[in-house]
Write a protein that holds these residues in place. Sequence first.
Motif, PDB file in Angstrom:
ATOM      1  N   GLU A 173      55.461  46.923  39.393  1.00  0.00           N
ATOM      2  CA  GLU A 173      54.869  48.041  38.694  1.00  0.00           C
ATOM      3  C   GLU A 173      56.098  48.801  37.782  1.00  0.00           C
ATOM      4  O   GLU A 173      55.792  49.754  36.905  1.00  0.00           O
ATOM      5  CB  GLU A 173      53.966  48.895  39.407  1.00  0.00           C
ATOM      6  CG  GLU A 173      54.888  49.684  40.453  1.00  0.00           C
ATOM      7  CD  GLU A 173      55.003  49.029  41.752  1.00  0.00           C
ATOM      8  OE1 GLU A 173      55.460  49.602  42.749  1.00  0.00           O
ATOM      9  OE2 GLU A 173      54.850  47.927  41.798  1.00  0.00           O
ATOM     10  N   TYR A 203      55.484  39.679  32.902  1.00  0.00           N
ATOM     11  CA  TYR A 203      55.130  38.097  32.486  1.00  0.00           C
ATOM     12  C   TYR A 203      56.606  37.429  32.686  1.00  0.00           C
ATOM     13  O   TYR A 203      56.585  36.326  33.378  1.00  0.00           O
ATOM     14  CB  TYR A 203      54.475  38.166  31.272  1.00  0.00           C
ATOM     15  CG  TYR A 203      53.986  36.974  30.821  1.00  0.00           C
ATOM     16  CD1 TYR A 203      52.832  36.349  31.374  1.00  0.00           C
ATOM     17  CD2 TYR A 203      55.035  35.906  30.048  1.00  0.00           C
ATOM     18  CE1 TYR A 203      52.409  34.995  30.983  1.00  0.00           C
ATOM     19  CE2 TYR A 203      54.562  34.559  29.909  1.00  0.00           C
ATOM     20  CZ  TYR A 203      53.248  34.035  30.385  1.00  0.00           C
ATOM     21  OH  TYR A 203      53.143  32.833  30.016  1.00  0.00           O
ATOM     22  N   TYR A 247      53.336  50.247  34.932  1.00  0.00           N
ATOM     23  CA  TYR A 247      51.976  49.337  35.051  1.00  0.00           C
ATOM     24  C   TYR A 247      51.121  49.703  36.103  1.00  0.00           C
ATOM     25  O   TYR A 247      51.687  50.220  37.253  1.00  0.00           O
ATOM     26  CB  TYR A 247      51.997  47.811  34.999  1.00  0.00           C
ATOM     27  CG  TYR A 247      53.087  47.343  33.599  1.00  0.00           C
ATOM     28  CD1 TYR A 247      52.427  47.137  32.449  1.00  0.00           C
ATOM     29  CD2 TYR A 247      54.333  47.392  33.835  1.00  0.00           C
ATOM     30  CE1 TYR A 247      52.977  46.780  31.395  1.00  0.00           C
ATOM     31  CE2 TYR A 247      55.138  47.030  32.669  1.00  0.00           C
ATOM     32  CZ  TYR A 247      54.368  46.716  31.246  1.00  0.00           C
ATOM     33  OH  TYR A 247      55.112  46.194  30.248  1.00  0.00           O
ATOM     34  N   TRP A 303      47.928  47.917  38.318  1.00  0.00           N
ATOM     35  CA  TRP A 303      47.534  46.402  38.537  1.00  0.00           C
ATOM     36  C   TRP A 303      46.358  46.518  39.477  1.00  0.00           C
ATOM     37  O   TRP A 303      46.446  46.893  40.607  1.00  0.00           O
ATOM     38  CB  TRP A 303      48.611  45.652  39.399  1.00  0.00           C
ATOM     39  CG  TRP A 303      49.892  45.521  38.431  1.00  0.00           C
ATOM     40  CD1 TRP A 303      50.814  46.120  38.667  1.00  0.00           C
ATOM     41  CD2 TRP A 303      50.148  44.438  37.495  1.00  0.00           C
ATOM     42  NE1 TRP A 303      51.957  45.844  38.047  1.00  0.00           N
ATOM     43  CE2 TRP A 303      51.357  45.184  36.960  1.00  0.00           C
ATOM     44  CE3 TRP A 303      49.414  43.802  36.664  1.00  0.00           C
ATOM     45  CZ2 TRP A 303      52.186  44.126  36.007  1.00  0.00           C
ATOM     46  CZ3 TRP A 303      49.839  43.085  35.738  1.00  0.00           C
ATOM     47  CH2 TRP A 303      50.983  43.219  35.255  1.00  0.00           C
ATOM     48  N   THR A 304      45.013  45.980  38.853  1.00  0.00           N
ATOM     49  CA  THR A 304      44.220  45.772  39.886  1.00  0.00           C
ATOM     50  C   THR A 304      44.001  44.163  40.277  1.00  0.00           C
ATOM     51  O   THR A 304      45.005  43.377  39.929  1.00  0.00           O
ATOM     52  CB  THR A 304      42.787  45.856  38.910  1.00  0.00           C
ATOM     53  OG1 THR A 304      42.781  44.849  37.755  1.00  0.00           O
ATOM     54  CG2 THR A 304      42.513  47.081  38.353  1.00  0.00           C
ATOM     55  N   GLN A 360      41.980  41.712  39.543  1.00  0.00           N
ATOM     56  CA  GLN A 360      41.633  40.849  38.484  1.00  0.00           C
ATOM     57  C   GLN A 360      43.095  40.456  37.684  1.00  0.00           C
ATOM     58  O   GLN A 360      43.018  39.623  37.173  1.00  0.00           O
ATOM     59  CB  GLN A 360      40.599  41.566  37.687  1.00  0.00           C
ATOM     60  CG  GLN A 360      39.346  41.533  38.456  1.00  0.00           C
ATOM     61  CD  GLN A 360      38.869  43.014  39.082  1.00  0.00           C
ATOM     62  OE1 GLN A 360      39.786  43.717  39.564  1.00  0.00           O
ATOM     63  NE2 GLN A 360      37.647  43.046  39.440  1.00  0.00           N
ATOM     64  N   THR A 361      43.608  41.835  37.369  1.00  0.00           N
ATOM     65  CA  THR A 361      44.655  41.586  36.349  1.00  0.00           C
ATOM     66  C   THR A 361      45.948  40.906  37.206  1.00  0.00           C
ATOM     67  O   THR A 361      46.491  40.060  36.490  1.00  0.00           O
ATOM     68  CB  THR A 361      45.134  42.857  35.628  1.00  0.00           C
ATOM     69  OG1 THR A 361      45.664  43.867  36.740  1.00  0.00           O
ATOM     70  CG2 THR A 361      44.377  43.501  34.846  1.00  0.00           C
ATOM     71  N   THR A 386      45.606  38.744  39.664  1.00  0.00           N
ATOM     72  CA  THR A 386      45.191  37.363  39.758  1.00  0.00           C
ATOM     73  C   THR A 386      45.348  36.599  38.157  1.00  0.00           C
ATOM     74  O   THR A 386      45.879  35.401  38.229  1.00  0.00           O
ATOM     75  CB  THR A 386      43.591  37.038  40.010  1.00  0.00           C
ATOM     76  OG1 THR A 386      43.523  37.901  41.115  1.00  0.00           O
ATOM     77  CG2 THR A 386      43.101  35.666  40.261  1.00  0.00           C
ATOM     78  N   ARG A 387      45.172  37.193  37.026  1.00  0.00           N
ATOM     79  CA  ARG A 387      45.283  36.528  35.901  1.00  0.00           C
ATOM     80  C   ARG A 387      46.818  36.439  35.321  1.00  0.00           C
ATOM     81  O   ARG A 387      47.199  35.305  35.034  1.00  0.00           O
ATOM     82  CB  ARG A 387      44.693  37.451  34.696  1.00  0.00           C
ATOM     83  CG  ARG A 387      44.909  37.218  33.191  1.00  0.00           C
ATOM     84  CD  ARG A 387      44.431  35.751  32.935  1.00  0.00           C
ATOM     85  NE  ARG A 387      43.106  35.496  33.053  1.00  0.00           N
ATOM     86  CZ  ARG A 387      42.232  34.638  32.819  1.00  0.00           C
ATOM     87  NH1 ARG A 387      42.700  33.462  32.453  1.00  0.00           N
ATOM     88  NH2 ARG A 387      40.695  34.597  33.005  1.00  0.00           N
ATOM     89  N   LEU A 388      47.499  37.263  35.866  1.00  0.00           N
ATOM     90  CA  LEU A 388      49.042  37.179  35.641  1.00  0.00           C
ATOM     91  C   LEU A 388      49.488  36.165  36.294  1.00  0.00           C
ATOM     92  O   LEU A 388      50.225  35.430  35.879  1.00  0.00           O
ATOM     93  CB  LEU A 388      49.860  38.709  36.211  1.00  0.00           C
ATOM     94  CG  LEU A 388      51.363  38.500  35.722  1.00  0.00           C
ATOM     95  CD1 LEU A 388      51.515  38.705  34.228  1.00  0.00           C
ATOM     96  CD2 LEU A 388      51.864  39.885  36.335  1.00  0.00           C
TER      97      LEU A 388
END
Length: 205
Positions: free
Chosen positions: A107, A113, A157, A159-160, A162-163, A165-167
């Motif tokens: 964070e 990324y 940042y 982070w949930t 969902q985000t 997992t996507r990252l």
Amino acid sequence: MTTHVAPSSPELREFYRARYNWRNAGEERMRFRSATKLARVQTGNAVLDIGSRNGDLRKYLPPGVTYQGIDIAPEFAAPEILIHDISLGIPFPDGSFDFVFMIEVLEHVPSPYHTMGEVRRVLKPGGVYVLSVPNPYHVKELIWNLFRVADRQGHLYSWTRQTMTRLGSMNGFRLDGHRGTYFYPPIPPPFPLASRSIVYRFVKT
């Protein structure tokens, strides 16, 4: 191999130098216990600890582990701790480690990324990436947002699951588990969503 490297930030280094002695031993202890339990490190594994501070995570790992820490604050320099800004990349060869830990670090990172891509690069095939981040649904975070309390901890940042997992999937990781760390004050959480932070376990695919 050519990778994009984000610029380092002297301001970032000075921010954390000014706060290098900020810590809550009870919170750290519960984070480390949750992270290492989820990680399942074994004797003989090579471990990289990013944002290591003084390397206290080492106390929660099995004996016989090869430990390497990285931190941005020069005050933590030690034989097993490299002082380095990971915005410049991670200065180890491809496939160097079995596990990478980042406890309450992502964070704060300007380019998450890029950083996660570097973590994948230095992990061995099937390697494990364990990180914890603040839980955006924790009551403390909700109150701070409701009353517009200014951030003093350098969080860039939120982070949930969902985000996160996507990252991970965008960087070649599979989410393999998650768990809470502690309630606030540092006591075991009554249920995961009440946790102050969440630990995620990713496997390199």
